[in-house]
Motif scaffolding. Structure first.
Motif, PDB file in Angstrom:
ATOM      1  N   ILE A  18       0.875  -1.176   0.000  1.00 60.50           N
ATOM      2  CA  ILE A  18       0.000   0.000   0.000  1.00 60.50           C
ATOM      3  C   ILE A  18       0.909   1.223   0.000  1.00 60.50           C
ATOM      4  CG2 ILE A  18      -1.987   1.099   1.081  1.00 60.50           C
ATOM      5  CD1 ILE A  18      -2.536  -1.507   2.578  1.00 60.50           C
ATOM      6  N   SER A  19       1.497   1.481  -1.141  1.00 60.88           N
ATOM      7  CA  SER A  19       2.527   2.505  -1.252  1.00 60.88           C
ATOM      8  C   SER A  19       2.481   3.123  -2.646  1.00 60.88           C
ATOM      9  CB  SER A  19       3.906   1.886  -1.000  1.00 60.88           C
ATOM     10  OG  SER A  19       4.944   2.829  -1.164  1.00 60.88           O
ATOM     11  N   GLU A 244      21.264  -2.160   0.967  1.00 61.03           N
ATOM     12  CA  GLU A 244      20.438  -1.831  -0.203  1.00 61.03           C
ATOM     13  C   GLU A 244      19.017  -2.361  -0.026  1.00 61.03           C
ATOM     14  OE1 GLU A 244      22.409  -2.105  -4.321  1.00 61.03           O
ATOM     15  OE2 GLU A 244      23.680  -3.371  -3.046  1.00 61.03           O
ATOM     16  N   ALA A 245      18.886  -3.587   0.447  1.00 66.99           N
ATOM     17  CA  ALA A 245      17.560  -4.181   0.651  1.00 66.99           C
ATOM     18  C   ALA A 245      16.784  -3.418   1.711  1.00 66.99           C
ATOM     19  CB  ALA A 245      17.711  -5.644   1.039  1.00 66.99           C
ATOM     20  N   ARG A 246      17.460  -3.056   2.813  1.00 67.48           N
ATOM     21  CA  ARG A 246      16.792  -2.314   3.886  1.00 67.48           C
ATOM     22  C   ARG A 246      16.359  -0.925   3.407  1.00 67.48           C
ATOM     23  NH1 ARG A 246      14.900  -5.681   7.650  1.00 67.48           N
ATOM     24  NH2 ARG A 246      16.414  -7.355   7.949  1.00 67.48           N
ATOM     25  N   ILE A 252       9.733   2.046   0.550  1.00 71.73           N
ATOM     26  CA  ILE A 252       8.338   1.599   0.408  1.00 71.73           C
ATOM     27  C   ILE A 252       7.478   2.219   1.504  1.00 71.73           C
ATOM     28  CG2 ILE A 252       6.800  -0.403   0.611  1.00 71.73           C
ATOM     29  CD1 ILE A 252       9.065  -2.090  -0.642  1.00 71.73           C
ATOM     30  N   ILE A 253       7.979   2.205   2.734  1.00 76.81           N
ATOM     31  CA  ILE A 253       7.210   2.745   3.862  1.00 76.81           C
ATOM     32  C   ILE A 253       7.129   4.268   3.775  1.00 76.81           C
ATOM     33  CG2 ILE A 253       7.203   3.003   6.374  1.00 76.81           C
ATOM     34  CD1 ILE A 253       8.437   0.126   6.448  1.00 76.81           C
ATOM     35  N   TYR A 287       1.673   0.177  11.926  1.00 74.92           N
ATOM     36  CA  TYR A 287       1.474   0.852  10.640  1.00 74.92           C
ATOM     37  C   TYR A 287       2.415   0.296   9.579  1.00 74.92           C
ATOM     38  CZ  TYR A 287       1.189   4.542   7.128  1.00 74.92           C
ATOM     39  OH  TYR A 287       1.030   5.222   5.944  1.00 74.92           O
ATOM     40  N   ASN A 288       3.698   0.183   9.912  1.00 77.16           N
ATOM     41  CA  ASN A 288       4.665  -0.298   8.917  1.00 77.16           C
ATOM     42  C   ASN A 288       4.347  -1.705   8.448  1.00 77.16           C
ATOM     43  OD1 ASN A 288       5.942   2.123   9.285  1.00 77.16           O
ATOM     44  ND2 ASN A 288       7.767   1.290  10.276  1.00 77.16           N
TER      45      ASN A 288
END
Length: 358
Positions: A18-19, A244-246, A252-253, A287-288
Motif C-alpha cells: 500500500i505505497s 540496499e535491501a533495507r 516503500i514505507i 502501521y509499517n
C-alpha cells in the motif's frame, strides 16, 4: 520434502504494497501471463490469485481470480493455480465445476483458497448478508465439504445449515483432486483447517510466532487423523547488500499511502474484534507492517540472497512447507529470486539431508 515456493499473483492494481512508490508491477492479463512464465522457469510451483471485488486498500481495479486462473493455466505448463474464493458470494457447486474445468485445462494444476472474509463492504455492496465471525468459518467448512463431495462422489448429497445438494452429479471430475488452501488466525480458522483443509496459510510473522501457529494446527490435524501442510507469507527484497535491501524497505514505507493504510487498518480491526478472541490476523500489526497487507515484512526475507536463503531454511526447520512470496518489481524480482535464492535453498536442503543421513 523440499520446500515449495509460491507467489502472489498481482491481479489487483497497486502491487503488493500500500505505497505510492514507483513499481514495475502491472495487474493486466498480459502482465500476469509474463510473470507466470518467468516464475515457472524460476522454480515456483504455485501461484495464489487474490479474491477482491471492491477496493479496500487502494486496489481500485481487480481481475477475478477463477477467470484469470483459467486463462493463465492455458499459457503455462507447470505451475499450479490457487484461485481464491469468497463463500457467500459463490455457491460451492458452481465453484466445484469451475475448478474442475481449470484442472482439465491445466492437466491437473488447479487448487482453491477458501477465504472466509474480513471485508464487510464487499458483502454489503453485493447485497449479501454479513455473518458473525465464527459463522463465516462454519459456512466455509461446509463450502469445502461440498467441494470435496462433488469431486469424489458420483452423485453428491449434502444437508448443512448453509448448503444443500440433492443427488448432484459433477462431470467431468477433476483428474487430480484439487488441494484446498485457507488462512485465518482465529481459533475457528485453525480448527477448521485441521478438519477439512490441505494447506494452512499464515500471515507474515516472527519465527516464534510461526512456530506457535504451526505446532497448534499440526497437532489439531493429527488429532483428526489428518496431515496439514503450512505456508508462510513473506515480502521478499533481495539486493546485493543488506543495506540496499533495507533501503528499499524504508522507501516503500516512506511512500506509503496513509489514507489507504488507515482504511485497511480500520477494516481489519473491525473484523478481528468480531472474533471470540477479540483479535484477528492483524491484531499485532503496526502501521509499517500493514503497508504490506499480509504482514509480509515481518517474516524478514530482506537482505542478500544468502541471508534470505538462510532465513528460509530456518522457517523450514520449524515446519514451514511453503513460502508464499510477494515482490516490488515483479519481472526482475521473480527472476532474481529464482536465479539467486532458490538454488541456494536447494543446496542448503541437500546439505542438511546429507548430514541427517550420516
Amino acid at each position: 520434502m523440499t520446500l515449495k515456493f509460491a507467489y502472489w499473483v498481482p491481479n489487483v492494481s497497486g502491487g503488493l504494497v500500500i505505497s505510492k512508490i514507483p513499481q514495475k508491477t502491472g495487474w493486466s492479463f498480459d502482465d500476469n501471463a509474463r510473470y507466470a512464465q518467468i516464475a515457472e522457469e524460476a522454480g515456483f510451483e504455485f501461484a495464489l490469485l487474490q479474491t477482491r471485488f471492491i477496493a479496500s486498500y487502494g486496489a481500485d481495479n481487480q481481475l477475478e481470480a477463477i477467470s484469470l486462473a483459467s486463462a493463465l493455466a492455458a499459457v503455462t505448463s507447470k505451475i499450479k493455480w490457487i484461485a481464491a474464493v469468497l463463500p457467500g458470494l459463490w455457491h460451492p457447486g458452481t465453484v466445484a465445476k469451475m475448478i474442475s474445468t481449470i484442472d482439465h485445462i491445466s492437466n491437473g494444476r488447479a487448487a482453491v483458497n477458501i477465504v472466509s472474509g474480513w471485508f464487510k463492504g464487499e458483502f454489503h455492496g453485493y447485497g449479501e448478508p454479513w455473518l458473525d465471525h465464527d459463522e463465516r468459518y462454519r459456512r466455509s467448512e461446509e463450502f469445502i465439504r461440498v467441494l470435496q463431495e462433488l469431486w469424489s462422489q458420483d452423485e453428491a448429497s449434502f444437508r448443512g445449515d448453509f448448503y444443500r445438494l440433492n443427488s448432484a452429479p459433477l462431470k467431468p471430475k477433476p483428474s487430480v483432486t484439487p488441494p484446498v488452501f485457507q488462512g485465518g488466525n482465529s481459533s475457528a480458522a485453525r480448527k477448521m483447517a485441521s478438519r477439512v483443509s490441505d494447506w494452512y496459510f499464515m500471515n507474515g510473522n516472527t519465527i516464534d510466532g510461526f512456530k506457535a501457529q504451526i505446532d497448534e494446527v499440526k497437532a489439531d490435524a493429527a488429532a483428526n487423523n489428518r496431515e496439514l501442510r503450512v505456508g508462510a507469507n513473506a515480502f521478499v527484497i533481495v539486493r546485493d547488500t543488506e543495506e540496499e535491501a533495507r533501503q528499499v524497505l524504508r522507501d516503500i514505507i516512506a511512500y506509503s499511502d496513509p489514507e489507504a493504510v488507515e482504511g485497511f487498518r480500520s477494516q481489519v480491526q473491525f473484523a478481528g474484534k468480531a472474533s471470540p478472541e477479540k483479535e484477528g490476523m492483524w491484531a499485532n500489526s503496526d502501521y509499517n507492517d500493514l503497508v504490506q497487507y499480509n504482514d509480509g515484512f515481518k517474516t524478514g526475507l530482506i537482505g542478500t540472497a544468502e541471508q534470505v536463503a538462510d532465513k528460509i531454511i530456518a522457517l523450514k526447520a520449524i515446519g514451514v512447507d511453503l513460502i508464499l512470496t510477494a515482490f516490488l518489481h515483479y519481472d526482475e524480482d521473480i527472476q532474481a529470486f529464482g536465479e539467486k535464492v532458490i538454488p541456494l535453498v536447494r543446496e542448503k536442503e541437500a546439505a542438511l539431508l546429507s548430514v541427517a543421513s550420516q
